[in-house]
Structures are given as C-alpha cells and as structure tokens.
Write a protein that holds these residues in place. Sequence first.
Motif, PDB file in Angstrom:
ATOM      1  N   ASP A 702       0.832  -1.213   0.000  1.00 19.32           N
ATOM      2  CA  ASP A 702       0.000   0.000   0.000  1.00 19.32           C
ATOM      3  C   ASP A 702       0.865   1.261   0.000  1.00 19.32           C
ATOM      4  OD1 ASP A 702      -2.328  -1.402   0.107  1.00 19.32           O
ATOM      5  OD2 ASP A 702      -2.335  -1.531   2.293  1.00 19.32           O
ATOM      6  N   HIS A 703       2.159   1.065   0.138  1.00 23.06           N
ATOM      7  CA  HIS A 703       3.092   2.185   0.194  1.00 23.06           C
ATOM      8  C   HIS A 703       3.139   2.865  -1.176  1.00 23.06           C
ATOM      9  CE1 HIS A 703       6.850   4.254   0.795  1.00 23.06           C
ATOM     10  NE2 HIS A 703       6.869   3.864   2.067  1.00 23.06           N
ATOM     11  N   SER A 704       3.000   4.201  -1.199  1.00 26.82           N
ATOM     12  CA  SER A 704       2.885   4.890  -2.483  1.00 26.82           C
ATOM     13  C   SER A 704       4.137   4.686  -3.358  1.00 26.82           C
ATOM     14  CB  SER A 704       2.610   6.365  -2.264  1.00 26.82           C
ATOM     15  OG  SER A 704       3.663   6.917  -1.530  1.00 26.82           O
ATOM     16  N   THR A 705       5.330   4.706  -2.729  1.00 23.34           N
ATOM     17  CA  THR A 705       6.559   4.533  -3.530  1.00 23.34           C
ATOM     18  C   THR A 705       6.587   3.147  -4.169  1.00 23.34           C
ATOM     19  OG1 THR A 705       7.657   5.855  -1.880  1.00 23.34           O
ATOM     20  CG2 THR A 705       9.082   4.680  -3.395  1.00 23.34           C
ATOM     21  N   TYR A 706       6.227   2.122  -3.390  1.00 25.67           N
ATOM     22  CA  TYR A 706       6.281   0.764  -3.918  1.00 25.67           C
ATOM     23  C   TYR A 706       5.218   0.548  -5.008  1.00 25.67           C
ATOM     24  CZ  TYR A 706       9.064   0.046   0.308  1.00 25.67           C
ATOM     25  OH  TYR A 706       9.998   0.149   1.293  1.00 25.67           O
TER      26      TYR A 706
END
Length: 923
Positions: A702-706
């Motif tokens: 859910d991490h935006s960078t990932y």
Amino acid sequence: MVTKCLLILLAIFLSCVHVSGFIKKVVIVGLFDQNEADMKQNLDIQRMFESSVKVVKEERHENEELSNVFLKPEVTDIETDTLFEVSLKVCELVKTGIVGIFGPQEKLTAEYVQSICDILEVPHISVRQDSSESTQSRGLSLNLYPHVSSLSRIYDQLVTDLKWKSFAILYENTDSLIRMHLLLKRWDSHGNSAFMYHLGHGLNYRKIPRTSINCIAWHRILCRQAMKKIKTSEIENIIIDCSSKILSEVLKQAQQVGILSEKHRVIVTCLDLQTLDLEPYQYSGVNFTGLRLIDPEDPIVQQTLKKHKKEWGLDDASQLQVEPALMYDAVQLFARAFKQLKDAIKGDVKNLPCDGSDRWEHGLSLSNFMRSTETRGLTGLVKFDRDGFRSNIQLDIVRLTENGLKKIGIWNSTNGKNIDWIPETKESNIELNLQNKTFIVLISLTEPYGYVKESHTNLIGNERYEGFGVDIIDSISQILKFNYTLQVEKDYGVFNNRTKEWSGMLGKIRTDQADFAITDLTITEERQMAVDFTNPFMNLGISILFRKPGKKSPSLFSFLSPFSNEVWSYLIGVYIIVSLLFFVMGRLCPAEWNNPYPCIEEAEELENQFTFKNAFWFAIGAIMQQGSEIAPIGISTRMMASLWWFFCLIMVSSYTANLAAFLTVETPVKSFENVEELANQNHIKYGAKYAGATLKFFQHSDHSTYKKMYDYMTANKDEVLPKENKHGVEKVKTEDYAFLMESSSIEYIVERECAVSQVGGLLDEKGYGIAMKKNSPYRHNFNAAILKLSESGSISELKKKWWEEKRGGGKCKEDGGSNSAEELGVPHVGGVFFVLTIGVVLSFVYTIFELLWDVAQTSIRENVPFKEELMSELKFIIKFSGSKSTRRRNGASSKSENNSTRECTPPYGFIPTVITTSPTDDK
Ligand code: GLU
C-alpha cells in the motif's frame, strides 16, 4: 455540411450497435426481502450481490471470460406480505428492459417471481433452500442451492457410514420430511428405527409476529419437551435438522437438556454450522458431525475474502454463510453466461410489459448458457446438470474437536455415493509413518539452492544435484529417516485466475505429483493459502543489487577537503581573534614594553613588538609552521603563544594526515542510496524476478513509492522483469539497471561478482520455507527437524559453505578497512578549539594582573595615586596609536629603585653587560 457529418456519425453509431448487439450496460435486478427476522442475512445477500457485480466490472478488462460484460445492479426491496405489490414491482422492472432477476429468498414470493419470469422468459436465479422434491426442469429458473435430493443422499450416506441403527430426528418444519425421506425409509423390523421429534409448533422464523415473545417462549417449551423425550427414550444418535437462524438456540437448549453429552452422537444438517460459535460444545465430549459447502481453506475463498474483508465485515472465511456466498457465485456465473450470449447472438434487451404477450427471445439461450457454463466460486465448482440442478456438489464432513471443526471426509454428489473419509493421523505415529517412505522433493536450479553437480562420470538419481537446498533436505531426511527423490522444477508456482489452478511447484504439490518443494521459495500469504510451509529455515528481506559506485575525480580545490567548511570558517575566525588578542595583550602586558636601546639606561621611549601587523604576522607564522622573528616576552603573552602553537600543531597535523587520506583514497559516487531515490529518478531502470515473491511484494504493497515502482515495472515488464535471478544479475553488470532481489541472494552474488554490491537496507522481512500439501501431517516433524538443524548450527555452516566457500565464494572479500576518507568536522577538532579558548582567557586574566601589578609599583615609586596612574596607562593603551611610548615620568628614579620590569628591561629580559675596553688593555 453539418447535417452530412451528423448522418455519417449516426450511420457509424448504428453500425456499431448492430455489430455489437447488446447495449453496453445491461440491468440485472436483485430482489431482497424486507423481513425483520431475516434482516441481517438479507442484507448480507444484498451486499454479496452488489459486491459480485462490482468484481465483474473490475475484471472485465483482465479476465477474458468477463470481457466487455457490464452489469448494472438494480436493487429492489420487497415486502413479502403482499404478492400484489411484488408483482407490481417486478412488472415495473421488466418494463425497463432487464436481463435477469436474482432472488428473493422468501419461498412464496420467490415462486411468484419465478412464474412471472417464466412467462416473460427472463432468467430467474435463486439461492435459497428449496424443499420441492420435483426433479423436473424448472424452465428458465436456476437455483444454486444444492437440491434437496442431493442433500438427502448425503444424510443417508452419513448415517450408513456412521453405522447408526436407530436415531432421532429433531426437525423444524415439514420441509425436513422431504430432506429426511431417505432416512425415514430405513425403518424396518430388524431393529432399524427412526423417530421424528418436532422442535416447535409451526413458528415461522422468517416472519416473527410483532407479539411473538409468547410464541418464542411457547416454542422453547415445546422444543425442550421434544429434547426431553429424546433423553428419556435413551436414543443416543440424533439428527438436528433446522435452519441456521435457530440452530444456535437449538444447540444451546440441547446442551441444557443434556442431549449433547459424551454418550450422544449428533449430526447437524445445516450447512452454516461452521459460522456459529461452537466453543461451548467443544469440550462437552459429544460426537458432533456437520456438513459444510464452503471450505474456508479453499484458495478462492481465501483470496476473495482477502479482497472484500472490510466490505463484508468478516474476520475469516469460516464466517461466510452459504446463501450470501451462493449469491456471489450466482452473479459470477450469470456474467460468464451473458458474455457467451453476447458473443453468440446479436440481440438486445427488451422492454416487456406484464400485460402483453411479449417475451424476451434470448432469455432461454441465456438460461441455457448458464446451465452449460462452469465456474469455480466460493461454494466450490458451480456446475449444472441438464435439468438445471447443481451437479458436482462437494460437501466437507466436519467433526467438532477441542481445536474446533476438523475436516474428516469429503462427499461429492457426482463421484458416487461414498464418502471419502480422511484417515485419522495421530501425531505420535507420524515419525513412524515417515520412516522408510520415499517422497518426491522438488528443487530448482537456482544458485546456491540447487546446482547440477560437476562430474566427469555420469551421475544418476539424487547424486546429480547439490546445493544448499539439497543439503538441507538431506539433513532433514537423515533426522526423520525418510527417502526422497529430487526432481527439478523451474516454475515456483503462479495462480491462474482463469483456471483457478496453481502451476509449477505449488501446482504439483497440490495435485499430489510431488510431496515437498525446497528452494528460495518465499513464504507468502498467497502461497500459504495453497500449500503449507514449514517454519522458515532462512530469514531475509528485499534489497537492491546495483553495480559498485564509480570513483569521484579529484577536484581543483581538493586541498580544502580535509576540513569541513565549518572548521575552515572557525579556523579563520580563531586566527583573527587570536591575532587581535596578541595585539591587545601585547599592549597590556608591561613586559612587552621594552627599551629598544638597552645600553641607554634611562631610555626616553619604550617599544612594543606586538604592533597590529606583527600580531597578525606572528599568528600566521605559527599556522604555517614557519615562525617569525617576533618572540613574546611577558608570561601571559608566552602562555598565549604556547597555546596558539599547540592549537596550530594539532590542526596542521590533522590537516596533513587527512589530506594524505583524501589524496590517496578516491571517494565513491553513488547514483542512489535507497529505494526512494531509485524510485524518484528515471535514468536507471529497475526490476525484480518475474512472478517472484519480490514482485508480489510490490504488487500488494500500500506504500505509495512501492506502488509507483510496481506500476513502472509492469509497464516495462519485457525490459525489466527477468525470468531468473541470474539474468537480472547479468543486466546489473552490463546495463544501467538495478535489480530488486532478496538479501540472501544478494549476499551470494556479491561474494562472486565484485563489480556489484547491495544498496540500502531491507524493505521487508520474510523467510524461505519448505512447501508441502495443505494440512500435511509431516509439517510438525519437519519443523522440529529444522529447529534441530538451526540450533546445532548446521544451517549456518551450510550457509557458509554454499555462500562463501563453494563455487567461487569469497572472491570479492575486501580487507575490511574502510576505503573512503571523511572530512574532519567540528566534533573531530572541537577539543583543540576549546583548549585554545581556555588558554586565551587565562592569559588575558594574567595580563590584566600583570598590568595592575606594574601600575601599583609605578604609583608607589612615582608617588602618584594608583587610580591616576592606571587611568593614564589605560588611556595610552586604548589609543592604539603606536608601538612606541614616551617615558611617562620625568625625573625617573634611579636604576636601583626601579623594580618594575617596564622601562628598563631589554628584550628577552636580560641586561647585557657592557664591557668597556681601552687601548691600554690590549697591551
Ligand atoms: N524467492 C522468490 C520466490 O519465492 C524468488 C526471487 C524473488 O522474487 O526475488 O518467488
């Protein structure tokens, strides 16, 4: 002109409509009862209906079976009391052009809606338990709930297999008589006997009257009476046949009455048994058998639930009720059938007035497509026979144990009438079972987990392979004493959304083509739904493999590098302050006022060597290690000078040492230092192993960078997602490419490929485990063996062997020393600044003391007030107007009276002896 264009557009539009047939969005109707008693369940069914339509919409671009199917749900609540109103609502809906009606649950209204649909030839789909015994085809109507004839067969089979001769049936309503009809036939004169006990008097649970409290109380009394009769009749085998709505209450009362004791054996027919809290009965010792249609461990169930957990408000799959789950599957099946209809026929929806004689000409085809389509859903394989009844129904037989419900058998409606009982395995027997068994173990030729052995002779069998994984399985086999055959499988296993099957290692384990799999197989939630894993034998995390940073070319001003900018600025500041202090202290210190002509005893003028210029020159001379002709004389100035020299000594030595390091060591230039920096640049490509656990990590994060990184990787998948780790490493070596890889594999690579290194830390934490079939009885033993190996240090030894020693390990070992130089900052040299400051302060204090002492001496000697002398002295000093002072007292005292150092002391504090010679002396 405009008209012409419009006509062309119209023609294009019409031709499109003609080619594609159906309008884009077709309406399906969900009818849901507004029934207070069943409110929760009806809401659940409605939620599933909407949720399933949403899934169809979302998947229509990815899933071929659903491509271009766009269903629009029309949810309609109906009061079950008045059939007239129901008919009005349904007629209203069909008038607008719809392709199917789902529901309702209530028997009467459902049958009524079904008859309207039959007349208009609109498919009708229901998901309710229908007790009609008829096995005749039901027109356009389909029911996903297993037919009563199938259910009565399994009850009969169960009683046969459990060898019950006499039993009591506690039933809720007359529908039970149909479900139990095969059991009732067992009554004979040879001791087989079946007794029916009614749970209550015709109370309609679906429709509790407003003044129902008395009814419920009355019902409870009757219910208990029936149970008491069973108890007194000493019947030990009981079948409880009631709806899920009252099941919990019935079980509670049965326990209170005492028919759920150790000597009783109970079968519960309700398919929702697993959704109840059964803890109160777990330890009662009752032999409690039930049935379930939904297998909470089925990967499809788990995956679907994972997606909708919040939306459905369920914690785990065992809380999923049958009717809502059937509604979900019904919409999925309908969508697939509609896609086939769309592909086959160029038709459209039709507005059907109830009072006309029109029918929907494609309704029958759609219904037929539904019967011929099969799909895997929450309730297993959804498939129909020719008459429109569900076939291939698979039911799990479950038994209540102290650990909850345990699957003990499987029954399939088509595969014959026998139940496949799962053999009971006692934990203590497992070791025995493992002994001398031969298992198929899957490995992959991924370094260093599996290699083909290098040999001059032709090797056969397991001898052909070696590696970390091979050694581990061999060690485990020695502990557990089993035999194994190694088999190479390249594909670790991918779940196919269309076939709902796993490929590769996981697929083979699931289909019993292999027993175990050992390689760098990461334990993931998704995989754990398909197979079981042992505890991890290795822990790791995702990191980045990139080529080693290049060296920075030396800059023109690299001589400034040894000190940080901060230190350089302090150094300049300190130099100025100290020079000024030399100037001030030189003036203050009486000893610095010297007679420039020592031969002249009573000099008119005194000279001070610490002029403004000289002070700066003296200070810089010390920094440059060159000195100057100026030498302090007073104690305070000497003190100050010593400290300054000490400071310069340390600073210059530090500078020299660090400069040497800077000139010999080239600092590496890093393109990026962590994953964020990698994600935020666009000249270096990056990727991970195709279909590997690393890519899955980015997919599910859910991490935006990932997420952004996953989007990039999938958008450039041909370029950046290699099929194997070794291809990724090759790309790192030859291209501007960073490979996201598991740290254990990175450790292995950097031991051998000296041009690459790990960048940044770990993005997550996980482990590798040995995969085996779900609920495998060997898992416990494998865990124990792995624990034993890791506690004895064998796994670490094997890791050292395969990472650092074998197959080129240790090639890139560095001497350990850091090969980069760092500029010195204030923390490194701050102490020297501190010593200097203290010294300066002390010297200054001492200068003041010297000055006051000298003024006091002069005032006594000259007989002037101390204050006056001090003021005149200070005025002179503050003028800063020259390095020469005129003798301040006329009529200076004789030399013998002169105790002051001032006025008469020659430079360096000694009085040269003047030797007078005459020419006669020579003779
Ligand atoms: N260990 C991974 C897996 O089990 C493969 C390597 C990776 O994805 O980095 O799929």
